[in-house]
Enzyme design. Structure first.
Site, PDB file in Angstrom:
ATOM      1  N   ASP A  26       6.449  -3.570  11.126  1.00 56.97           N
ATOM      2  CA  ASP A  26       5.003  -3.425  11.365  1.00 56.97           C
ATOM      3  C   ASP A  26       4.665  -3.395  12.858  1.00 56.97           C
ATOM      4  O   ASP A  26       3.698  -2.747  13.284  1.00 56.97           O
ATOM      5  CB  ASP A  26       4.204  -4.536  10.661  1.00 56.97           C
ATOM      6  CG  ASP A  26       4.653  -5.937  11.038  1.00 56.97           C
ATOM      7  OD1 ASP A  26       5.704  -6.080  11.691  1.00 56.97           O
ATOM      8  OD2 ASP A  26       3.957  -6.905  10.663  1.00 56.97           O
ATOM      9  N   ARG A  35       0.838  -1.197   0.000  1.00 56.66           N
ATOM     10  CA  ARG A  35       0.000   0.000   0.000  1.00 56.66           C
ATOM     11  C   ARG A  35       0.869   1.242   0.000  1.00 56.66           C
ATOM     12  O   ARG A  35       1.921   1.283   0.640  1.00 56.66           O
ATOM     13  CB  ARG A  35      -0.869   0.043   1.257  1.00 56.66           C
ATOM     14  CG  ARG A  35      -2.015  -0.915   1.268  1.00 56.66           C
ATOM     15  CD  ARG A  35      -2.953  -0.630   2.455  1.00 56.66           C
ATOM     16  NE  ARG A  35      -2.246  -0.579   3.717  1.00 56.66           N
ATOM     17  CZ  ARG A  35      -2.719   0.017   4.808  1.00 56.66           C
ATOM     18  NH1 ARG A  35      -3.885   0.640   4.766  1.00 56.66           N
ATOM     19  NH2 ARG A  35      -2.029   0.012   5.925  1.00 56.66           N
ATOM     20  N   SER A  70       7.931  -5.382   6.777  1.00 57.13           N
ATOM     21  CA  SER A  70       7.614  -6.357   7.832  1.00 57.13           C
ATOM     22  C   SER A  70       8.518  -7.589   7.791  1.00 57.13           C
ATOM     23  O   SER A  70       8.064  -8.725   7.808  1.00 57.13           O
ATOM     24  CB  SER A  70       6.151  -6.789   7.711  1.00 57.13           C
ATOM     25  OG  SER A  70       5.325  -5.655   7.735  1.00 57.13           O
TER      26      SER A  70
END
Length: 907
Positions: free
Chosen positions: A625, A540, A603
């Site tokens: 994350d 994203r 992550s």
């Protein structure tokens, strides 16, 4: 020839006239379909009343729990004894049950009389007589040296609190022994057997109603059998009810056989509109007036007497025998049900009728014989109709419990009336099928019914007991004691210290990576920031607008796919793709060419030298994350200085990839924790002032063997089948990526042991990664009935019984509970460390949490919280769910970094 036709016409006319005459006289005994449907609805209401805790005391249909939880599955084996007390004879039986799928049963039995002085005498003498008969049987069959389990068929209403105990509620039929009501009949028999200690080495494992015995006998031959009906001297029915509907027993998992004791239906007046003067007269002359009113309209003990009362009344009215009555016709019990059956035989019925009436001292005409035969038909047909209505109510309940449009089931049948009456079975079957057209019912006659059934209940109880021990042995491996959890907490604490120190860091399993995030949001952050979130097959790009003071964040984002060839290509290709996506996003947002600070949520484990030195891009912060989660919650709550990720696996395909294909393992997304550490404790970074966020990467905890004492064979199988055997041990015991796989390994093992799915391992169950972690959440949901659990298992090609579903639910519970407790132990270690580092007696701390396992699993978060409370009692720990943790967190870290940079420049 004309004379023959004339005679046939005369006889037909005579028959019609006599039938009409009887029909008029017994008008109230003829029940219409509408009336039967009404009786069916009344019985359904009575069943519901009997099952409810509050309504049971006033219910006439007592719906007694039997504690029979399972029907035979064909794997039962061994030798069992069975006693049957309740009819005109008493029977002792030795049953040999063999397995290997043959469903073979061999029986040896002996009948003993039940004299009136015994069954209506003293209760102690009754049970001593039974024990004497049993001892005689053991000697005769040379069984005195053997220790055998025994099932007792006791055909009277008993309140059971367990399978091997029953308090007698009332005697029925001809039994009336004193001093037994309100006592445990199993204890009474056990005490009586003590007189034969030399000869009897017997354990009473089960107390069984004869109806339950019938169902179990038939279920051994037909696994669809879940109803038992007896229409004999007395009448009763039992069926398998969902535990969730039985208020009288604790627990709502699985099913239990309910002994309806339907003979008492109507004792509260519910059938007064269909009872006739003959029913009332019979009741008044019975041993128990006002009791068992339904039974008195149906069963073999009473049908002959009903016929006698009707014939007597018709004779008195001048409608039979020319108004003549014999003395025998006045004697109670002179017409028996066997006579009724004989009179209704298809061809010889009329001849039998003449003979029976003549034996009663009557001189019947042809017209009398036709009329009497029709009286028998009406009385026995009414019996079959009433039974059919109540049975239809039970079948409807079964169908509705299973939420089926159409039910396929088998009803086990027994009883002398059902067996000896030539028309009874056909009539019953026809009416049942008419009343419940949406049920495909097979009627199966029980052979050696209730006695063999008691042995089958005992055999099933033995099997379930043995299987339970094996299942409990497996589940026990996942039950962590307080001592073990304290051990995990302490070992984790030691690993934290190793990871923070320069000398021990290289060999530490918990890497304690500095993140160079040195501050939490204070509310003064403001501006526009870009954030990237990369961690799976998509990523994203976000535009985050932060307003100062009001703690207001607005976000806009777009998801971009990462093609497989780029995921598996070079790093340069990956980052070129990312840069292109950022340019597309800025163009999309109308910010083409804008220079905005950027935070990158990545992550995966990274060793960072500083906050913005990971890539050759103008990036202010690279964020794990877990850190993003902590920062997001820290923006809302200044006490938040711990971030926790409890993630579930995304789907079966991705899990399969992660567990063992060449694309690589997405480590770090499953289980991780970060926290704000005092700079003075971090030897890997220069400086002693302030705090810095440490990304623990605790998934590797245990890679040095320190968790071997709690690692099971199933954990080892999951580990060996993964891409990185021996690595990320803690993560493999706790994260959603692996929990379903642990469950799968357990299910395979239990099935191999013959404890699940009838020993059949489906092809799908053998597929790695097929048992997704979302199945654990669904199966353990309190709102999910076992029927839906079975549907989930059917998706995996597993044809599960109700008992299988219970075991699968227990396995899922054991695996997820252990995971939550291990999380809790690790978290307790960190909050205790924070408390000690600050030199506080008591500390309040907030943990920011993200991840589908924490969010979606019905019990995970509760068990996690309880474990932390137990293991860190001086820490008041609050848990805060992160909303859009990683993306928003990256922007906030970027904003904090900008604020700190600005502050440094100003100094």
């Amino acid at each position: 020839m004309f004379a023959v036709h004339l005679l046939a016409f005369y006889f037909t006319k005579l028959k019609e006239d006599q039938i009409k005459k009887v029909d008029r006289f017994l008008y109230h005994m003829r029940l219409s379909d509408e009336t039967l449907l009404d009786i069916m609805a009344r019985f359904q209401a009575e069943m519901q009343k009997g099952l409810g805790k509050d309504t049971n005391p006033t219910a006439s249909v007592k719906m007694l729990p039997t504690f029979v939880r399972a029907i035979p599955d064909g794997s039962e084996n061994g030798e069992f004894l069975s006693l049957d007390l309740g009819g005109s004879k008493f029977r002792v039986l030795k049953v040999q049950v063999s397995e290997e799928g043959k469903r073979n049963v061999q029986m040896e039995s002996q009948f003993y009389p039940t004299p009136n002085e015994i069954i209506r005498g003293n209760g102690t003498e009754l049970f001593e007589y039974v024990a004497d008969c049993l001892a005689d049987f053991m000697k005769t069959k040379e069984l005195t040296k053997k220790k055998l389990p025994l099932g007792l068929t006791f055909s009277f209403p008993c309140k059971q609190t367990k399978l091997e105990e029953g308090i007698l509620l009332s005697w029925t039929k001809k039994f009336k022994a004193r001093g037994v009501l309100g006592t445990d009949v199993v204890s009474s028999l056990t005490n009586a057997m003590k007189r034969h200690q030399q000869d009897l080495d017997v354990d009473i494992l089960a107390l069984v109603n004869d109806t339950v015995g019938t169902m179990m006998t038939c279920a051994y031959d037909d696994p669809y059998c879940e109803v038992g009906v007896i229409i004999g001297t007395g009448t009763n029915a039992c069926y398998m009810e969902d535990m969730s509907n039985i208020d009288l027993v604790e627990g709502d998992e699985g099913r239990m056989c309910i002994n309806t004791e339907w003979g008492a239906f109507g004792d509260d007046g519910a059938l007064e509109d269909i009872r006739t003067e003959f029913d009332r007269e019979l009741d008044l002359g019975s041993l128990n007036p006002g009791k068992q009113l339904f039974e008195k309209m149906i069963s073999g003990l009473y049908l002959g007497e009903l016929v006698r009362l009707i014939l007597l009344k018709m004779a008195k009215a001048g409608l039979l025998f020319g108004g003549e009555k014999s003395s025998a016709l006045h004697i109670k019990g002179k017409i028996e049900t066997r006579h009724v059956a004989a009179m209704e035989r298809y061809k010889e019925g009329l001849a039998n009728t003449r003979e029976i009436l003549t034996d009663l001292g009557l001189e019947p005409s042809d017209a009398d014989c036709i009329a009497v035969q029709h009286v028998c038909t009406i009385v026995s047909f009414r019996s079959a109709n009433l039974c059919a209505a109540a049975l239809a109510a039970i079948l409807t309940r079964l169908r509705e419990n299973k939420k089926l449009v159409r039910l396929r089931t088998t009803v086990g049948m027994d009883g002398t009336l059902y067996k000896i009456h030539p028309q009874y079975p056909k009539r019953l079957h026809k009416v049942v099928r008419k009343l419940v057209p949406n049920c495909d019912v097979r009627f199966l006659l029980s052979e050696s019914g209730s006695t063999k059934g008691a042995a089958m209940v005992t055999a099933v109880a033995s099997r379930v007991q043995a299987q339970r021990k094996q299942i409990d042995k497996v589940l026990a491996l996942f039950r962590l004691t307080q001592e073990q959890l304290v051990g995990v907490r302490n070992k984790m604490r030691v690993e934290f210290e190793y990871g923070l120190k320069k000398d021990t860091h290289p060999r530490a399993t918990v890497k304690m990576l500095p993140t160079y995030v040195c501050g939490m949001p204070d509310g003064t952050e403001k501006g526009k920031f870009l954030a990237l979130d990369l961690g799976g097959t998509n990523f994203r790009v976000l535009l985050v607008k932060i307003r100062s003071g009001r703690r207001s964040v607005r976000m806009y984002n777009k998801i971009f796919a990462i093609p497989l060839e780029i995921m598996q290509g070079t790093g340069e290709e990956l980052f070129d793709h990312i840069v292109q996506c950022i340019a597309d996003f800025l163009d999309y947002m109308g910010l083409k060419g804008a220079q905005l600070p950027l935070g990158f949520t990545f992550s995966f484990p990274c060793r960072q030298a500083s906050i913005d030195k990971e890539f050759d891009l103008d990036i202010v912060a690279v964020v794990n994350d877990t850190v993003g989660t902590m920062m997001t919650c820290g923006y809302e709550d200044s006490n938040c200085e711990v971030g926790l990720i409890a993630e579930g696996a995304q789907d079966g395909e991705e899990l399969e990839r992660n567990l063992g294909e060449e694309q690589g393992v997405a480590q770090g997304t499953g289980s991780n924790m970060c926290y704000m550490e005092e700079m003075r404790n971090i030897e890997l970074v220069e400086g002693d002032e302030g705090k810095m966020c440490i990304n623990t990467e605790w998934g590797g905890f245990g890679d040095n063997g320190c968790l071997d004492d709690i690692q099971t064979q199933y954990d080892k199988e999951v580990d060996e089948g993964s891409l990185n055997p021996g690595k990320q041990r803690y993560e493999k015991m706790t994260s959603g990526m692996y929990l379903g796989e642990i469950v799968r390994q357990i299910l395979i093992d239990l099935t191999k042991q013959g404890l699940l799915f009838r020993g059949h391992i489906s092809e799908r169950l053998q597929t790695r990664g097929i048992f997704e972690t979302k199945f654990l959440s669904q199966i353990e949901s309190d709102r999910l009935a076992l029927l839906q659990v079975r549907r989930i298992l059917q998706q995996l090609g597993l044809d599960s019984t109700c008992e299988d579903s219970i075991v699968v639910k227990e396995v899922c519970g054991a695996v997820s509970r252990r995971a939550a407790q291990l999380y809790g132990a690790g978290l307790a270690a960190i909050v205790e460390k924070r408390r000690e580092d600050q030199g506080l007696e008591h500390v309040r701390i907030t943990v920011g949490v993200d991840g589908t396992l924490y969010k979606l699993h019905p019990h995970f978060s509760r068990i996690l919280r309880e474990t932390v409370k137990e293991l860190a009692p001086q820490c008041d720990v609050m848990f805060m769910l992160s909303e859009d943790g990683s993306g928003k967190g990256a922007a906030l870290i970027t904003a904090v970094a900008k604020r700190l940079q600005q502050a440094q420049r100003e100094h």
